[in-house]
Design an enzyme around this catalytic site. Sequence first.
Site, PDB file in Angstrom:
ATOM      1  CB  SER A 114      50.908  26.344  -2.905  1.00  0.00           C
ATOM      2  OG  SER A 114      49.903  25.600  -3.543  1.00  0.00           O
ATOM      3  CB  ILE A 115      52.444  21.531  -5.207  1.00  0.00           C
ATOM      4  CG1 ILE A 115      50.931  21.374  -5.137  1.00  0.00           C
ATOM      5  CG2 ILE A 115      53.132  20.202  -5.309  1.00  0.00           C
ATOM      6  CD1 ILE A 115      50.236  21.511  -6.425  1.00  0.00           C
TER       7      ILE A 115
END
Length: 344
Positions: free
Chosen positions: A38-39
Amino acid sequence: MGALLLCLVICTQVLIVGTVAGGGAAPRPPAMYVFGSSILDVGNNNYLPGAAVGRANRRYNGIDFPGSIPTGRFSNGYNIADYVAKNMGFACSPPAYLSLASSCGATPLANGINYASGGAGILDSTNAGNTIPLSKQVQYFGATKAKMVAAVGPRKANALISRSIFLFGIGNNDMYVFAGAERAQNRSAADQRRDAAALYASLISNYSATVTELYSMGARKLAIINFAAGFNAILRSRLAGLAAELSGLVYSLADSFGFTRDVLADPRASGYTDVADACCGSGRLGGEAECFPNSTLCANRDQHVFWDRAHLTQRTAFLIAKAFYNGPAKYTTPINFTQLAQSS
Ligand SMILES: *[C@@H]1O[C@H](CO)[C@@H](O)[C@H](O)[C@H]1NC(C)=O
Ligand SMILES: *[C@@H]1O[C@H](CO)[C@@H](O)[C@H](O)[C@H]1NC(C)=O
Ligand SMILES: *[C@@H]1O[C@H](CO)[C@@H](O)[C@H](O)[C@H]1NC(C)=O
Ligand SMILES: *[C@@H]1O[C@H](CO)[C@@H](O)[C@H](O)[C@H]1NC(C)=O
């Protein structure tokens, strides 16, 4: 050609990352391919089926994105993938693979492609069924390469790939899932140390296998962002080993953990007033729930390190990408992202 043009249009419409960028006189790399969690996810999870998939397709995510659109980024605006792209001179952040697959077959030639997926791990078992694991992201790159070869032939495709950036940011979810399982099993401290050592061994073995596979597909320039203190040292030595074995491989290992640790130690030096609370969330420190439309939202988002309980604000992503691109030198080894982009 028609498909290529269509995709260029989509790419530009969705993601103008602002005006240009560092990079000086040197030409930018032809493309960037992004693998991770998700980064770095710019919207892939929006296309995954199932209620258990983690998605950031609702406000207040994206509140500082142009038009205040929730794009699927786990951020109030842009994320690290966007800012690395911008620093390297891309006018357009590489788009989400699944967004292109649904419209025009994922042409890779314009800027590259982003395969990152919220919840993804180095291990297939991490959040299985609710994410695109690293192994699948690499398979998607294989499909991308096949399209490139079909479009421009193997020589041109390989030349382009060898000069492109392969950006990675993954491993955080493997650690998180592991820690949760250890807690649930009430393991002793000694057992936990043994379990962690076994986890790191399997992570490093799978990560190395991924690098070797991408190398065999033509990748030569790796930008690897790391997130955990314990794993950094192992990855550092393994990457040095791989670079010695695989001729022409260059990499920059970027220490996100160290950067965040330093910011938290002296937040005011970087303009932060709040390092503890998530900007969007609820409960204690905003950390008891995800960022929902009914969450409490902070007003001074640029002064928060954390956007929600698990993700950084746009400003933190901006500062991290800047540090990796061109210093301070302590956050990247053995070279920084500028040198990686310019290496031949
Ligand atoms: C990781 O390593 C294990 C054991 O070495 C292997 O079974 C598995 O297929 C590898 N790949 C992934 C993506 O988990
Ligand atoms: C966890 O293990 C410790 C020590 O072995 C024990 O004292 C404790 O009661 C256990 N807790 C749970 C929730 O099982
Ligand atoms: C906020 O919204 C979420 C998701 O719809 C829901 O699970 C949660 O119960 C809501 N919280 C409150 C305090 O209404
Ligand atoms: C990063 O690399 C560039 C290009 O080689 C160099 O000019 C710059 O000094 C480096 N930055 C740091 C902080 O080492």
